[in-house]
Design a protein around this motif. Structure first.
Motif, PDB file in Angstrom:
ATOM      1  N   TYR A  97     -10.012   4.819   2.429  1.00  0.00           N
ATOM      2  CA  TYR A  97      -9.146   5.730   1.685  1.00  0.00           C
ATOM      3  C   TYR A  97      -9.697   7.145   1.824  1.00  0.00           C
ATOM      4  O   TYR A  97     -10.791   7.433   1.329  1.00  0.00           O
ATOM      5  CB  TYR A  97      -9.118   5.384   0.187  1.00  0.00           C
ATOM      6  CG  TYR A  97      -8.740   3.958  -0.145  1.00  0.00           C
ATOM      7  CD1 TYR A  97      -7.761   3.276   0.567  1.00  0.00           C
ATOM      8  CD2 TYR A  97      -9.364   3.294  -1.208  1.00  0.00           C
ATOM      9  CE1 TYR A  97      -7.413   1.978   0.242  1.00  0.00           C
ATOM     10  CE2 TYR A  97      -9.014   1.997  -1.544  1.00  0.00           C
ATOM     11  CZ  TYR A  97      -8.045   1.342  -0.817  1.00  0.00           C
ATOM     12  OH  TYR A  97      -7.710   0.046  -1.149  1.00  0.00           O
ATOM     13  N   GLY A 103      -5.050  -6.138  -0.861  1.00  0.00           N
ATOM     14  CA  GLY A 103      -4.277  -4.921  -1.082  1.00  0.00           C
ATOM     15  C   GLY A 103      -3.312  -5.012  -2.251  1.00  0.00           C
ATOM     16  O   GLY A 103      -3.052  -4.011  -2.916  1.00  0.00           O
ATOM     17  N   ALA A 105      -5.989   1.478  -6.328  1.00  0.00           N
ATOM     18  CA  ALA A 105      -6.106   2.121  -5.018  1.00  0.00           C
ATOM     19  C   ALA A 105      -5.123   3.280  -4.887  1.00  0.00           C
ATOM     20  O   ALA A 105      -5.465   4.351  -4.372  1.00  0.00           O
ATOM     21  CB  ALA A 105      -5.864   1.093  -3.913  1.00  0.00           C
ATOM     22  N   THR A 160      -5.235  -4.949  -5.780  1.00  0.00           N
ATOM     23  CA  THR A 160      -5.888  -3.665  -6.057  1.00  0.00           C
ATOM     24  C   THR A 160      -4.923  -2.488  -6.016  1.00  0.00           C
ATOM     25  O   THR A 160      -5.343  -1.340  -6.156  1.00  0.00           O
ATOM     26  CB  THR A 160      -7.008  -3.406  -5.032  1.00  0.00           C
ATOM     27  OG1 THR A 160      -6.433  -3.334  -3.716  1.00  0.00           O
ATOM     28  CG2 THR A 160      -8.063  -4.500  -5.059  1.00  0.00           C
ATOM     29  N   GLN A 201      -7.225  -2.984   3.856  1.00  0.00           N
ATOM     30  CA  GLN A 201      -7.299  -3.632   2.541  1.00  0.00           C
ATOM     31  C   GLN A 201      -7.529  -5.126   2.609  1.00  0.00           C
ATOM     32  O   GLN A 201      -7.545  -5.789   1.571  1.00  0.00           O
ATOM     33  CB  GLN A 201      -6.012  -3.361   1.740  1.00  0.00           C
ATOM     34  CG  GLN A 201      -5.841  -1.927   1.311  1.00  0.00           C
ATOM     35  CD  GLN A 201      -4.957  -1.142   2.270  1.00  0.00           C
ATOM     36  OE1 GLN A 201      -4.862  -1.458   3.443  1.00  0.00           O
ATOM     37  NE2 GLN A 201      -4.324  -0.102   1.766  1.00  0.00           N
ATOM     38  N   TYR A 227     -15.371   4.132  -0.096  1.00  0.00           N
ATOM     39  CA  TYR A 227     -14.161   3.837   0.665  1.00  0.00           C
ATOM     40  C   TYR A 227     -13.755   4.982   1.592  1.00  0.00           C
ATOM     41  O   TYR A 227     -12.749   4.902   2.277  1.00  0.00           O
ATOM     42  CB  TYR A 227     -13.012   3.524  -0.308  1.00  0.00           C
ATOM     43  CG  TYR A 227     -13.401   2.630  -1.447  1.00  0.00           C
ATOM     44  CD1 TYR A 227     -13.719   1.301  -1.217  1.00  0.00           C
ATOM     45  CD2 TYR A 227     -13.496   3.107  -2.764  1.00  0.00           C
ATOM     46  CE1 TYR A 227     -14.104   0.460  -2.266  1.00  0.00           C
ATOM     47  CE2 TYR A 227     -13.868   2.274  -3.796  1.00  0.00           C
ATOM     48  CZ  TYR A 227     -14.180   0.955  -3.559  1.00  0.00           C
ATOM     49  OH  TYR A 227     -14.566   0.126  -4.582  1.00  0.00           O
ATOM     50  N   ILE A 256     -14.994  -4.811  -3.762  1.00  0.00           N
ATOM     51  CA  ILE A 256     -13.571  -4.757  -4.087  1.00  0.00           C
ATOM     52  C   ILE A 256     -13.340  -4.947  -5.577  1.00  0.00           C
ATOM     53  O   ILE A 256     -12.346  -4.470  -6.133  1.00  0.00           O
ATOM     54  CB  ILE A 256     -12.807  -5.841  -3.297  1.00  0.00           C
ATOM     55  CG1 ILE A 256     -13.144  -5.734  -1.812  1.00  0.00           C
ATOM     56  CG2 ILE A 256     -11.307  -5.740  -3.519  1.00  0.00           C
ATOM     57  CD1 ILE A 256     -12.925  -4.352  -1.214  1.00  0.00           C
ATOM     58  N   ARG A 304     -14.708  -2.950   4.029  1.00  0.00           N
ATOM     59  CA  ARG A 304     -14.261  -2.199   2.853  1.00  0.00           C
ATOM     60  C   ARG A 304     -13.015  -1.403   3.213  1.00  0.00           C
ATOM     61  O   ARG A 304     -12.865  -0.962   4.353  1.00  0.00           O
ATOM     62  CB  ARG A 304     -15.358  -1.241   2.367  1.00  0.00           C
ATOM     63  CG  ARG A 304     -16.441  -1.930   1.565  1.00  0.00           C
ATOM     64  CD  ARG A 304     -17.451  -0.930   1.048  1.00  0.00           C
ATOM     65  NE  ARG A 304     -18.447  -0.579   2.048  1.00  0.00           N
ATOM     66  CZ  ARG A 304     -18.805   0.664   2.342  1.00  0.00           C
ATOM     67  NH1 ARG A 304     -18.255   1.694   1.729  1.00  0.00           N
ATOM     68  NH2 ARG A 304     -19.716   0.888   3.262  1.00  0.00           N
ATOM     69  N   PRO A 305     -12.109  -1.194   2.257  1.00  0.00           N
ATOM     70  CA  PRO A 305     -10.921  -0.399   2.572  1.00  0.00           C
ATOM     71  C   PRO A 305     -11.286   1.036   2.918  1.00  0.00           C
ATOM     72  O   PRO A 305     -12.386   1.513   2.616  1.00  0.00           O
ATOM     73  CB  PRO A 305     -10.094  -0.470   1.288  1.00  0.00           C
ATOM     74  CG  PRO A 305     -11.054  -0.847   0.213  1.00  0.00           C
ATOM     75  CD  PRO A 305     -12.121  -1.668   0.864  1.00  0.00           C
ATOM     76  N   TYR A 318      -5.248   5.102   4.784  1.00  0.00           N
ATOM     77  CA  TYR A 318      -5.014   4.263   3.603  1.00  0.00           C
ATOM     78  C   TYR A 318      -4.807   2.834   4.119  1.00  0.00           C
ATOM     79  O   TYR A 318      -3.703   2.301   4.119  1.00  0.00           O
ATOM     80  CB  TYR A 318      -3.790   4.773   2.839  1.00  0.00           C
ATOM     81  CG  TYR A 318      -3.646   4.220   1.442  1.00  0.00           C
ATOM     82  CD1 TYR A 318      -4.689   4.325   0.533  1.00  0.00           C
ATOM     83  CD2 TYR A 318      -2.472   3.605   1.035  1.00  0.00           C
ATOM     84  CE1 TYR A 318      -4.571   3.822  -0.739  1.00  0.00           C
ATOM     85  CE2 TYR A 318      -2.341   3.108  -0.249  1.00  0.00           C
ATOM     86  CZ  TYR A 318      -3.386   3.212  -1.130  1.00  0.00           C
ATOM     87  OH  TYR A 318      -3.266   2.706  -2.410  1.00  0.00           O
ATOM     88  N   ALA A 328       0.834  -1.206   0.000  1.00  0.00           N
ATOM     89  CA  ALA A 328       0.000   0.000   0.000  1.00  0.00           C
ATOM     90  C   ALA A 328       0.864   1.250   0.000  1.00  0.00           C
ATOM     91  O   ALA A 328       0.745   2.109  -0.879  1.00  0.00           O
ATOM     92  CB  ALA A 328      -0.935  -0.011   1.208  1.00  0.00           C
TER      93      ALA A 328
END
Length: 366
Positions: free
Chosen positions: A313, A332, A339, A335, A328, A360, A62, A310-311, A325, A18
């Protein structure tokens, strides 16, 4: 007399996939500092990935991030060689899983992801009776995680990012419009602090005086098997549609097997439990008539989820200059390109994101 530390535009806590991917995207346009708590980047989740790319993995929330990342990961995207190799996935089930299979197909209807009902016995030699449901996902691929992560770090360095290891965040405070960040490697300053610390995301937030979201790490177990007969050529990634196991072929006729476990844990250097490995082997034995000749290797990694899985961001809803951030899960890596592009557009504020960031956004946690 030594002056104050150099002030960066953006400091990123965490140099796993990430943080590394985001640094690579940001560094050509901002002064970026990448802080890693360990002596090597990617030691925890990134370095222990199951190393496959699947558009259905993580569910429909996702899938847009994964599908949008595909072109960047294929040849001609981020590199001439690309990072994906054909594998294919087969989601299997028994008669009692018929409703799950129908729901799975319905979830991705209209998404552009190709899913094909098939007879699983035609793709898995030695499949035991009762496994009658099969859904093929031809786009699933191996992903070269180590090279992707390494290339992102190299790209960030070339673009001028500063990468500091053994630099875990001890505390951070907002002062006169910028962050003072105390680490094991000294003090750093930045206008924006990005929390890309994976399993430690809530820890970093707390050290910065930011209310934690509730990102929770879970242990996932993996084992490498030698089987008799060896895993046949052309075997796809195989996943239980009820979520009890998955396995995939590796070089030399080996298999990587997981019981698809999610064991809640504190942030740590995760290690496999013998019971979890035994559970995985037992479930594998219920699927095929192959013998497990040896468990050659076993390991565990951490997957971290926000409460809604859900992530996260975006900028914190309360504390200025703090950007989440994190969360994930296990997706991670697959994506990362999409992302990072989405997060960079939010951080720099001058590009229209390719995806709607609202699902997100950190602000959904108030």
């Amino acid at each position: 007399m030594t002056g104050p530390p150099f002030r960066h535009d953006i400091a990123i806590a965490g140099a796993g996939i990430a943080g590394a991917s985001l640094a690579a995207v940001l560094a050509p346009r901002a002064r970026v500092l990448l802080l890693e708590a360990e002596s090597v980047a990617g030691y925890h989740a990134t370095g222990r990935s199951a190393a496959f790319w699947s558009e259905t993995y993580g569910g429909p929330a996702i899938q847009p991030l994964t599908s949008l990342s595909g072109p960047a990961l294929r040849p001609g995207g981020l590199s001439d060689a690309g990072y994906l190799e054909p594998l294919g996935s087969l989601h299997i089930g028994r008669a009692r899983d018929a409703e799950r299979a129908e729901a799975f197909l319905a979830e991705f209807a209209g998404s552009g992801v190709v899913l094909e009902p098939v007879d699983p016995s035609t793709l898995i030699p030695g499949l035991k009776p009762g496994w009658t449901i099969g859904i093929r996902e031809p786009s699933c691929a191996y992903i070269d995680v180590a090279r992707l992560h390494g290339d992102y770090l190299a790209a960030a360095r070339r673009a001028g990012a500063t990468i500091v290891t053994d630099a875990g965040v001890e505390r951070a405070s907002r002062d006169e419009g910028f962050w003072r960040i105390a680490t094991h490697a000294g003090e750093h300053r930045a206008d924006v602090l990005v929390d890309a610390a994976g399993a430690w995301a809530d820890v970093v937030a707390t050290q910065a005086g930011v209310r934690p979201i509730g990102i929770r790490p879970y242990r996932r177990t993996m084992a490498q098997l030698r089987t008799d007969p060896p895993a046949p050529a052309g075997l796809p990634h195989v996943a239980d549609i009820a979520g009890r196991f998955y396995f995939k072929p590796e070089a030399g006729g080996r298999l990587w097997l997981s019981p698809h476990d999610e064991i809640a844990t504190d942030p740590c250097d995760a290690a496999p439990e013998e019971l979890d490995v035994a559970v995985a082997v037992d479930r594998f034995g219920q699927v095929v008539d192959w013998q497990v000749a040896a468990v050659e290797r076993r390991w565990a990694g951490l997957r971290s989820f926000a409460p809604d899985r859900r992530p996260v961001y975006g900028f914190d809803a309360v504390v200025p200059g703090f950007f989440w951030y994190a969360g994930q899960g296990g997706f991670g890596i697959q994506t990362a390109p999409a992302a990072a592009a989405l997060a960079a557009s939010l951080l720099l504020g001058d590009r229209e994101p390719a995806l709607d960031p609202a699902p997100y956004a950190a602000a959904r946690f108030g």
